[in-house]
Design an enzyme around this catalytic site. Structure first.
Site, PDB file in Angstrom:
ATOM      1  N   PHE A  10      13.890 -16.269   4.653  1.00 52.28           N
ATOM      2  CA  PHE A  10      12.570 -16.349   5.257  1.00 52.28           C
ATOM      3  C   PHE A  10      11.696 -15.190   4.810  1.00 52.28           C
ATOM      4  CE2 PHE A  10      15.266 -18.657   8.170  1.00 52.28           C
ATOM      5  CZ  PHE A  10      14.477 -19.675   8.681  1.00 52.28           C
ATOM      6  N   ASP A  11      10.424 -15.488   4.597  1.00 53.21           N
ATOM      7  CA  ASP A  11       9.420 -14.434   4.574  1.00 53.21           C
ATOM      8  C   ASP A  11       9.317 -13.922   6.017  1.00 53.21           C
ATOM      9  OD1 ASP A  11       7.147 -12.874   3.678  1.00 53.21           O
ATOM     10  OD2 ASP A  11       5.897 -14.347   4.710  1.00 53.21           O
TER      11      ASP A  11
END
Length: 224
Positions: A10-11
């Site tokens: 994930f960002d």
């Protein structure tokens, strides 16, 4: 035959943590303090996902005038003002998107490895993860300091995969910016556009992600 996904990366900002208002206010404060102007929201959002110094350089290039050899000093002043405002206001404004913790926990129960790959510095990123009670849910995290090259290049994502001992074919990257989708594609992982972030849907669709997720809860359908 499609390779099964083992790891979901994930960002951070705009994907796991809702910091859009904070970031916009940091930009506004720093540019007004140093340069006496403000940028349009769209110009600021377009820099989301890349390192802050590079974002400031891009924004400076869009202004009507440069100071030539004084540009570097101006960037340093902008960074100082930005970080000062960020540190002072981070914990009051940053918050997880609704359902984030439950979704991550649900993916972990299904056996997925979970990681964060962000262009944010380690100290403030860790502070945000702890604030939102996400830090202990991660199997790995890659911060600005961990690679020499940053998104939209693939190196940060590949660094996370190396730590997890997972191949690109076995991984996915979830992000809210075009830079995230480009980085994921270059790394050879599946890409998921986080439409709950600040980036316009049409901009993300132009990057042809493998999946579009309207909410973070949609990930439980994409990754059964």
């Amino acid at each position: 035959m499609t390779t099964a996904t083992r790891a979901i990366l994930f960002d951070l900002d705009g994907t796991l943590i809702d910091t859009t208002d904070l970031i916009l206010r940091c930009f506004s404060y720093s540019w007004r303090a140093v340069y006496g102007l403000e940028h349009e929201r769209a110009a600021l959002v377009a820099t989301f996902g890349i390192p802050l110094r590079e974002a400031m350089q891009r924004l400076l290039a869009q202004t009507n005038s440069h100071l030539g050899d004084q540009d570097d000093a101006l960037i340093e002043r902008l960074l100082i003002e930005y970080r000062t405002f960020n540190v002072a206001n981070h914990d009051m404004i940053a918050r997880p998107f609704d359902g984030t913790g439950a979704v991550i926990e649900g993916l972990r129960r299904r056996g997925y490895l979970i990681g964060v790959v962000t262009s944010k510095g380690r100290d403030l990123a860790t502070r945000g993860l702890q604030l939102c009670a996400l830090d202990e849910m991660l199997d790995t995290a890659i911060f600005l300091e961990d690679t020499q090259v940053h998104k939209p290049q693939p190196e940060p994502i590949l660094a996370a995969l190396a730590r997890l001992q997972v191949s690109p074919e076995e991984a996915a990257y979830v992000g809210d910016s075009c830079h995230d989708i480009v980085a994921g594609r270059r790394a050879g992982v599946k890409t998921v556009a986080a439409l709950w972030g600040p980036m316009p849907r049409a901009d993300l669709e132009c990057e042809r992600p493998d999946h579009l997720a309207d909410s973070i809860g949609d990930l439980l359908t994409i990754f059964p």
